[in-house]
Design a protein around this motif. Structure first.
Motif, PDB file in Angstrom:
ATOM      1  N   LYS A 317       0.769  -1.147   0.053  1.00  0.00           N
ATOM      2  CA  LYS A 317       0.005  -0.015   0.060  1.00  0.00           C
ATOM      3  C   LYS A 317       0.954   1.249   0.054  1.00  0.00           C
ATOM      4  O   LYS A 317       0.472   2.267  -0.941  1.00  0.00           O
ATOM      5  CB  LYS A 317      -0.895  -0.191   1.199  1.00  0.00           C
ATOM      6  N   ASN A 318       1.797   1.344   0.900  1.00  0.00           N
ATOM      7  CA  ASN A 318       2.910   2.582   0.951  1.00  0.00           C
ATOM      8  C   ASN A 318       3.720   2.651  -0.243  1.00  0.00           C
ATOM      9  O   ASN A 318       3.697   3.746  -0.813  1.00  0.00           O
ATOM     10  CB  ASN A 318       3.831   2.432   2.134  1.00  0.00           C
ATOM     11  N   LYS A 321       1.391   4.330  -2.666  1.00  0.00           N
ATOM     12  CA  LYS A 321       1.177   5.775  -2.334  1.00  0.00           C
ATOM     13  C   LYS A 321       2.630   6.461  -3.154  1.00  0.00           C
ATOM     14  O   LYS A 321       2.287   7.595  -3.583  1.00  0.00           O
ATOM     15  CB  LYS A 321       1.050   5.866  -1.219  1.00  0.00           C
ATOM     16  N   GLN A 322       3.509   5.707  -3.011  1.00  0.00           N
ATOM     17  CA  GLN A 322       4.780   6.498  -3.510  1.00  0.00           C
ATOM     18  C   GLN A 322       4.591   6.529  -4.971  1.00  0.00           C
ATOM     19  O   GLN A 322       5.030   7.582  -5.752  1.00  0.00           O
ATOM     20  CB  GLN A 322       6.028   5.841  -3.071  1.00  0.00           C
ATOM     21  N   ASP A 325       2.293   9.480  -6.374  1.00  0.00           N
ATOM     22  CA  ASP A 325       3.167  10.803  -6.211  1.00  0.00           C
ATOM     23  C   ASP A 325       3.880  11.057  -7.505  1.00  0.00           C
ATOM     24  O   ASP A 325       4.164  12.291  -7.686  1.00  0.00           O
ATOM     25  CB  ASP A 325       4.066  10.760  -4.691  1.00  0.00           C
ATOM     26  N   ALA A 354      -4.768   2.979  -0.801  1.00  0.00           N
ATOM     27  CA  ALA A 354      -3.617   3.771  -1.160  1.00  0.00           C
ATOM     28  C   ALA A 354      -4.230   5.157  -1.902  1.00  0.00           C
ATOM     29  O   ALA A 354      -3.571   6.114  -1.431  1.00  0.00           O
ATOM     30  CB  ALA A 354      -2.418   3.181  -2.176  1.00  0.00           C
ATOM     31  N   GLU A 357      -6.148   7.157   0.714  1.00  0.00           N
ATOM     32  CA  GLU A 357      -5.386   8.034   1.618  1.00  0.00           C
ATOM     33  C   GLU A 357      -4.858   9.225   0.987  1.00  0.00           C
ATOM     34  O   GLU A 357      -4.364  10.034   1.680  1.00  0.00           O
ATOM     35  CB  GLU A 357      -4.291   7.124   2.503  1.00  0.00           C
ATOM     36  N   LYS A 358      -4.564   9.129  -0.342  1.00  0.00           N
ATOM     37  CA  LYS A 358      -4.144  10.237  -0.980  1.00  0.00           C
ATOM     38  C   LYS A 358      -5.330  11.147  -1.642  1.00  0.00           C
ATOM     39  O   LYS A 358      -5.309  12.299  -1.893  1.00  0.00           O
ATOM     40  CB  LYS A 358      -3.485   9.697  -2.235  1.00  0.00           C
TER      41      LYS A 358
END
Length: 394
Positions: A317-318, A321-322, A325, A354, A357-358
């Protein structure tokens, strides 16, 4: 021969063809014999359920191979299983634009712990436990009865630490000059069967590479993370990508990626091939406001660098998220994992969380699992380990 008693709560599952034997299934797991021993699984009334072999691999302690009480595990069974697998791949041997594929896919073809791959009439056997390796001679004998080959190589993916066993990988036939040049949907790959645990291309991503070339790359700026030998980058370039950037932590990835570009007549100097920690590269790209139209992520299930430990089950998940971006609006992320510890539904949840959360929206526009030559048993859905989502950022 070892006899093992299956606990009542697992008996129906095993009777229905579930092939992986685990310690928790057994009434007395401490009585399991030695690697390579043939075992018979029985129920609480001592009735035959199945027969298999002991071979410790990942979470399993062995594989069940036959549910026929009259069928013995040996040469004749191996001939029958391999013949059936070859029959299922008959059309693949006639393809001229794809000359690398899986011939035998473990439990999907009836023998867990063994895979056989085809590279233009050179074959690669991979043994995933000491147990199956101890049955090697009869399996090779059965294979030779059925197949004419140029050479056979092997990889042993086992030892007490579960790591690759370094050895002379040549088995028999005539040693070829390396690299072997194989085709995949018209593109070319350099393959090294004699060079460590991995040979230069992961065959299970064939359909994904084709989609990247045919649907998603034209006119795009492409980032390929955990790039290994740059196979996704090659297909993106062949699909008309403006530029590709390949990022991998291993120093050898540069020479390997240059080799694959060169095989396809692509100017590798017009591409970026970087030896970097992917996680640090994401931070660098954010800091420098670098964005991509297409981001490909196919990390290993578990990876360790000097500053990071990555587990797909905990950290995807993290990672997503990267990736978000540094993906342009309306851009595409190809999110892939070969982690067998969770299913597609849970993988989709990682992607969903992901984006939520963004505070962004997305659309899954295509999904992939294993290609058809990677046969999966309906009794063992866990065998379909590959999960790929093509995600469009809105």
């Amino acid at each position: 021969m070892t006899k093992v008693r299956i606990k009542n709560k697992f008996a129906d599952k095993v009777k229905n063809g579930y092939p992986l034997l685990t310690a928790e299934m057994l009434e007395s797991p401490d009585q399991v014999g030695q690697e390579g021993e043939i075992l018979t699984a029985v129920d609480d009334r001592n009735q035959f359920i199945a027969r298999g072999y002991i071979g410790k691999q990942n979470k399993g302690i062995g594989w069940l191979i036959t549910w026929d009480a009259e069928e013995e595990i040996g040469y004749r069974l191996f001939v029958n299983r391999i013949r059936a697998a070859l029959g299922r791949r008959k059309k693949w041997f006639n393809k001229t634009q794809t000359t690398a594929f899986r011939v035998f896919n473990g439990e999907g073809d009836g023998i867990g712990g063994l895979t056989i791959d085809y590279f233009d009439n050179h074959y690669l056997f991979t043994w995933y436990s000491e147990g199956i390796y101890l049955l090697r001679e009869e399996i090779l004998q059965a294979f030779e009865e059925l197949v004419t080959f140029k050479s056979i190589y092997e990889k042993k993916r086992f030892d007490t630490k579960g790591q690759y066993v370094e050895d002379d990988d040549f088995v028999k036939g005539e040693r070829p000059s390396f690299p072997l040049i194989v085709k995949e949907n018209g593109a070319q790959f350099a393959v090294h069967l004699n060079d460590g645990a991995m040979v230069g291309v992961f065959l299970d991503q064939r359909d994904v590479r084709k989609a990247i070339r045919d649907k998603y790359s034209e006119g795009k700026n492409v980032l390929n993370t955990f790039s290994y030998t740059g196979a996704f980058s090659v297909f993106a370039s062949l699909g008309g990508a403006v530029k590709t950037t390949s990022v991998d932590l291993a120093n050898r990835s540069v020479a390997k990626t240059i080799e694959q570009f060169s095989m396809n007549g692509i100017d590798y100097e017009a591409q970026d091939i970087l030896v970097r920690d992917v996680f640090r590269y994401f931070n660098y790209a954010v800091k420098n406001e670098i964005k991509f139209d297409l981001v490909v992520m196919d990390p290993p299930s578990f990876a360790r660098s000097k500053k990071n430990i990555f587990s797909a089950a905990k950290d995807y998940k993290n990672l997503m998220k990267q990736a978000i971006d540094i993906t342009e609006d309306k851009g595409i992320i190809v999110a892939s994992t070969n982690a067998a510890s969770f299913n597609m539904k849970k993988f989709q949840r990682f992607i969903d969380e992901a984006f939520k959360e963004k505070g962004l929206k997305y659309e899954i526009i295509e999904t992939f699992t294993l290609p058809e030559d990677f046969t999966v048993s309906s009794s063992f859905p866990e065998g379909d380990y590959l999960k790929v989502l093509v995600v469009k950022r809105k």
